[in-house]
Scaffold this motif. Structure first.
Motif, PDB file in Angstrom:
ATOM      1  N   PRO A 248      -0.207  85.359 -31.344  1.00  0.00           N
ATOM      2  CA  PRO A 248      -1.630  85.635 -31.560  1.00  0.00           C
ATOM      3  C   PRO A 248      -2.339  86.019 -30.271  1.00  0.00           C
ATOM      4  N   LYS A 249      -2.946  87.181 -30.254  1.00  0.00           N
ATOM      5  CA  LYS A 249      -3.756  87.594 -29.109  1.00  0.00           C
ATOM      6  C   LYS A 249      -5.177  87.071 -29.366  1.00  0.00           C
ATOM      7  N   SER A 250      -5.275  85.763 -29.318  1.00  0.00           N
ATOM      8  CA  SER A 250      -6.490  85.068 -29.717  1.00  0.00           C
ATOM      9  C   SER A 250      -7.173  84.448 -28.512  1.00  0.00           C
ATOM     10  N   LEU A 251      -8.473  84.565 -28.462  1.00  0.00           N
ATOM     11  CA  LEU A 251      -9.259  83.938 -27.415  1.00  0.00           C
ATOM     12  C   LEU A 251      -9.456  82.473 -27.764  1.00  0.00           C
ATOM     13  N   ASN A 252      -9.161  81.603 -26.833  1.00  0.00           N
ATOM     14  CA  ASN A 252      -9.284  80.158 -27.058  1.00  0.00           C
ATOM     15  C   ASN A 252     -10.750  79.750 -26.897  1.00  0.00           C
ATOM     16  N   ILE A 253     -11.423  79.532 -28.027  1.00  0.00           N
ATOM     17  CA  ILE A 253     -12.838  79.174 -27.999  1.00  0.00           C
ATOM     18  C   ILE A 253     -13.023  77.697 -27.701  1.00  0.00           C
TER      19      ILE A 253
ATOM     20  N   GLY B 186     -11.913  73.490 -29.196  1.00  0.00           N
ATOM     21  CA  GLY B 186     -12.084  72.712 -30.405  1.00  0.00           C
ATOM     22  C   GLY B 186     -11.231  73.178 -31.565  1.00  0.00           C
ATOM     23  N   GLY B 187     -10.124  73.859 -31.259  1.00  0.00           N
ATOM     24  CA  GLY B 187      -9.233  74.344 -32.309  1.00  0.00           C
ATOM     25  C   GLY B 187      -9.650  75.668 -32.917  1.00  0.00           C
ATOM     26  N   TRP B 188     -10.629  76.348 -32.329  1.00  0.00           N
ATOM     27  CA  TRP B 188     -11.110  77.635 -32.845  1.00  0.00           C
ATOM     28  C   TRP B 188     -10.579  78.780 -31.984  1.00  0.00           C
ATOM     29  N   GLY B 189     -10.277  79.903 -32.647  1.00  0.00           N
ATOM     30  CA  GLY B 189      -9.800  81.094 -31.944  1.00  0.00           C
ATOM     31  C   GLY B 189     -10.378  82.338 -32.570  1.00  0.00           C
ATOM     32  N   THR B 190      -9.768  83.486 -32.283  1.00  0.00           N
ATOM     33  CA  THR B 190     -10.334  84.758 -32.759  1.00  0.00           C
ATOM     34  C   THR B 190      -9.335  85.653 -33.480  1.00  0.00           C
TER      35      THR B 190
ATOM     36  N   GLU C 130      -5.427  83.616 -19.042  1.00  0.00           N
ATOM     37  CA  GLU C 130      -5.071  82.271 -19.452  1.00  0.00           C
ATOM     38  C   GLU C 130      -5.954  81.755 -20.576  1.00  0.00           C
ATOM     39  N   HIS C 131      -7.035  82.472 -20.858  1.00  0.00           N
ATOM     40  CA  HIS C 131      -7.919  82.055 -21.944  1.00  0.00           C
ATOM     41  C   HIS C 131      -7.370  82.450 -23.301  1.00  0.00           C
ATOM     42  N   HIS C 132      -6.365  83.306 -23.330  1.00  0.00           N
ATOM     43  CA  HIS C 132      -5.741  83.671 -24.589  1.00  0.00           C
ATOM     44  C   HIS C 132      -4.721  82.617 -24.995  1.00  0.00           C
ATOM     45  N   THR C 133      -4.492  82.502 -26.300  1.00  0.00           N
ATOM     46  CA  THR C 133      -3.561  81.513 -26.817  1.00  0.00           C
ATOM     47  C   THR C 133      -2.180  81.706 -26.209  1.00  0.00           C
ATOM     48  N   GLY C 134      -1.554  80.623 -25.808  1.00  0.00           N
ATOM     49  CA  GLY C 134      -0.242  80.724 -25.184  1.00  0.00           C
ATOM     50  C   GLY C 134      -0.388  80.984 -23.693  1.00  0.00           C
ATOM     51  N   HIS C 135       0.642  81.461 -23.082  1.00  0.00           N
ATOM     52  CA  HIS C 135       0.646  81.680 -21.637  1.00  0.00           C
ATOM     53  C   HIS C 135       0.932  83.141 -21.319  1.00  0.00           C
ATOM     54  N   LEU C 136       0.203  83.668 -20.356  1.00  0.00           N
ATOM     55  CA  LEU C 136       0.420  85.037 -19.902  1.00  0.00           C
ATOM     56  C   LEU C 136       1.789  85.127 -19.243  1.00  0.00           C
TER      57      LEU C 136
END
Length: 335
Positions: A99-104, A106-110, A244-250
């Motif tokens: 997932p190329k998701s932004l870590n918001i 509290g368990g929320w992403g994009t 690093e703000h994206h889910t997982g590790h760069l």
């Protein structure tokens, strides 16, 4: 069969090609997602690209084009508005997406985890019956027997191949206008090809269970990407996560083939075999690192590839030459 690589805008390259000279088009065009910030992925190829592709395709020639889940509707419309007939939409299912998701917080992403890519199947219209068109041009039908799924799942039933994996043809199948036989006469050798394909990963087969054996399986190989690229410069390739703000590790990896969206050769071989008559020529207007060209070469087809980026063309050239075993020189042409 000879491969011809053209450097430049594919519209210019196709304008210089003879009309009705291509038997099939298999391509992985830009998805319009600005993937990894790449400029070439800024938009979905519009109607003008597919008009030129239609002109060079023989009547009845098939087009297979990958798309992104967020933008493939624009690709379908562009292809259809250019004059192609939409025939189907295949689904390539894989377990390697992230997932190329932004870590918001509290368990929320994009974003969701990507697990499939659509493949648009279209055909150039013709005025006669399918049988008459096949007799005249060799195109219009799909190679059902050559794409049957083995009874154990994955692969096809054809065993008439040389030491390089190229099909030798079958003397009791239909003939193309080139006089060569269509692939695979044995209708009992496997299941009818479906519009779902998968990578055989544990994630996918675990989801599908026993049903996975009904669909073609194209397993990706880690060596496949860099095969033939030993003499090229190594460059860093990121995995698509921007920070690093994206889910997982760069993650970054040093590779000779640094193209970010390389498709498995087995998958591209299957797609080329599905829609290309024996002795036919496959066109890829958006060649990238040459996966379609490598696949077409291994299947014994001619190939024409267009690429805008010189460094990607060099990678494609190396991979295709490696697949050919240097049997014939490649023609490197700037459009």
């Amino acid at each position: 069969m000879r491969a011809r690589l053209l450097l430049g805008d594919c519209r210019d390259s196709m304008r210089a090609m003879d009309a009705e000279s291509i038997d099939a088009i298999v391509s992985d065009p830009p998805y319009g997602l600005s993937f990894m910030g790449k400029g070439w992925d800024h938009g979905v190829p519009g109607q003008d690209f597919w008009i030129e592709a239609l002109r060079v395709a023989k009547p009845g020639a098939h087009l297979l084009a990958f798309g992104g889940t967020r933008t493939f509707h624009r690709l379908v419309v562009a292809i259809e508005d250019a004059g192609w007939e939409i025939r189907d939409c295949l689904m390539w299912v894989y377990g390697s997406g992230f997932p190329k998701s932004l870590n918001i917080g509290g368990g929320w992403g994009t974003a969701l985890k990507p697990a499939y890519e659509p493949i648009i199947m279209a055909r150039k219209p013709f005025t006669s019956t399918v049988a008459a068109n096949v007799l005249r041009h060799g195109t219009g039908a799909i190679n059902v027997d050559g794409a049957r799924v083995g009874t154990e799942g994955g692969g096809t039933h054809c065993i008439n191949r040389d030491e390089h994996g190229k099909c030798r043809g079958h003397d009791n199948a239909g003939q193309s206008t080139s006089g060569q036989t269509f692939h695979g006469p044995n209708t009992s050798g496997g299941r009818w090809p479906a519009n779902v394909l998968h990578d055989g990963s544990e994630k996918v087969t675990g989801l599908m269970g026993d049903a996975a054996r009904f669909f073609y399986c194209a397993k990706a190989s880690k060596a496949d990407r860099d095969e033939g690229c030993d003499g090229l410069n190594v460059k860093k390739r990121t995995d698509g996560r921007e920070s690093e703000h994206h889910t997982g590790h760069l993650r970054t990896t040093e590779r000779s083939n640094h193209h970010p969206t390389v498709k498995p050769t087995d998958l591209m071989r299957y797609l080329c075999r599905l829609v290309t008559p024996p002795g036919g020529t496959v066109l890829d207007p958006f060649m990238g690192s040459g996966s379609t060209g490598k696949a077409a070469t291994l299947e014994g087809f001619g190939f024409v590839g267009c690429e805008l980026q010189p460094d990607y063309l060099a990678i494609a050239e190396a991979r295709i030459q490696h697949a050919e075993g240097d049997v014939e020189p490649l023609l490197r042409v700037r459009s």
